[in-house]
Design an enzyme around this catalytic site. Structure first.
Site, short mmCIF file in Angstrom:
data_model
loop_
_atom_site.label_atom_id
_atom_site.label_comp_id
_atom_site.label_asym_id
_atom_site.label_seq_id
_atom_site.Cartn_x
_atom_site.Cartn_y
_atom_site.Cartn_z
CG ASN A 194 -1.70 1.27 1.38
OD1 ASN A 194 -1.78 2.06 0.45
ND2 ASN A 194 -2.31 1.47 2.55
CD1 TRP A 195 3.56 0.98 -3.02
CD2 TRP A 195 3.66 2.31 -4.83
NE1 TRP A 195 4.31 0.34 -3.98
CE2 TRP A 195 4.39 1.14 -5.09
CE3 TRP A 195 3.56 3.28 -5.83
CZ2 TRP A 195 5.03 0.91 -6.31
CZ3 TRP A 195 4.20 3.06 -7.05
CH2 TRP A 195 4.94 1.89 -7.27
CE LYS A 196 -0.09 3.51 4.75
NZ LYS A 196 -0.27 3.72 6.17
CG HIS A 207 -5.96 1.96 4.88
ND1 HIS A 207 -5.59 2.91 5.81
CD2 HIS A 207 -4.90 1.12 4.78
CE1 HIS A 207 -4.36 2.65 6.24
NE2 HIS A 207 -3.92 1.56 5.62
CD GLU A 251 -3.26 5.65 6.55
OE1 GLU A 251 -3.14 5.72 5.32
OE2 GLU A 251 -2.38 5.15 7.30
CD GLU A 263 -3.79 -2.51 7.09
OE1 GLU A 263 -2.68 -2.79 6.62
OE2 GLU A 263 -4.37 -1.43 6.89
N GLY A 315 2.00 2.16 10.69
CA GLY A 315 2.98 3.24 10.58
C GLY A 315 3.62 3.64 11.90
CB SER A 361 4.75 -1.81 12.04
OG SER A 361 4.32 -0.46 12.20
N GLY A 389 2.67 -1.19 4.31
CA GLY A 389 2.75 0.24 4.02
C GLY A 389 4.19 0.66 3.78
N GLY A 390 4.82 1.19 4.83
CA GLY A 390 6.16 1.77 4.71
C GLY A 390 7.17 0.86 4.02
#
Ligand code: PEP
Length: 248
Positions: A9-11, A94, A96, A166, A172, A211, A232-233
């Protein structure tokens, strides 16, 4: 047999130049992996990703989708538009999107069903906040988030979804659920799916997200109900992303 799925997930990250390098790296390392790889990218980069990953075996998708087919919905992107760019996956719900855009469980379910109807696989995100976990509400929250999806999708479509557990407090933050904590929730999710359809529940992939990194992926992915990761990251570095895939 569930083939593990490692989905990035590049966001809201990337540029044409940085994406090109990242996609080259992923493409170069993708051959021979036991896990399926996918990247969910910002919509403006779908054409770039489609051309960079065509024929590589790596799938791609988006991070959100509209419930509408077309019309006066400024800023929205439809399922058909994602399909036009060869998307296989779309993330829905998600945390967010739920927290910054007020997306409800019902809206998320609606998006999931529209994605399935349009031939895409929704990655349906669920997960509790830290406060909800501390109050012992994790199971109830996850079941509440899933229920509208189960009601809307029906047994036949259930096997077509991917669920991502999640925990919001792990996204994150560098904090990861322990493999035991995650397995407990994944088991509950599968049991909840099984109440609608046992065969579909056995087939659905349930990803862990929060994470996940190369150094913790192996022990998480070793758990029986953890069928991959939503990353993510660590999905922004080809080496880390591929190392997680190698652990699967
Ligand atoms: C995510 O946002 O889906 C996620 C899992 O992020 P991170 O891996 O950075 O915690």
């Amino acid at each position: 047999m569930r083939i593990p799925l490692i989905a990035g997930n590049w966001k809201m990250n990337g540029s044409l130049a940085s994406n090109a390098a990242l996609l080259d790296g992923i493409r170069a390392g993708a051959a021979g992996l036991a896990a399926e790889l996918a990247v969910c990218v910002p919509a403006p980069y779908l054409a770039q990703v489609q051309s960079a990953l065509a024929g590589s075996g790596v799938n791609w998708g988006a991070q959100d989708v509209s419930v509408h087919d077309s019309g006066a919905y400024t800023g929205e992107v439809s399922v058909a538009m994602l399909a036009d760019f060869g998307c296989r996956y779309v993330i829905v719900g998600h945390s967010e999107r739920r927290s910054f855009h007020g997306e409800t469980d019902e809206l998320v379910a609606h998006k999931a069903v529209r994605a399935i109807a349009g031939g895409l696989v929704p990655i349906v995100c669920v997960g509790e906040t830290l406060q909800q976990r501390e109050q012992g509400e994790t199971g109830a929250v996850v079941m509440r988030q899933l229920k509208p999806v189960l009601d809307a999708a029906g047994a036949a479509d259930l096997a077509k979804i991917v669920v991502a557990y999640e925990p919001v407090w792990a996204i994150g933050s560098g904090k990861t659920a322990t493999p035991e904590m995650a397995q407990q929730v994944h088991e509950l999710i599968r049991a909840t799916l099984a109440q609608s359809d046992a065969a579909a529940a056995a087939a659905v992939r349930i990803l862990y997200g929060g994470s996940m990194k190369p150094d913790n992926a192996g022990e998480l992915l070793a758990k029986p109900d953890i069928d991959g990761g939503l990353i993510g990251g660590a999905s922004l570095k080809a080496g880390d992303f591929l190392a997680i895939a190698n652990a699967a």
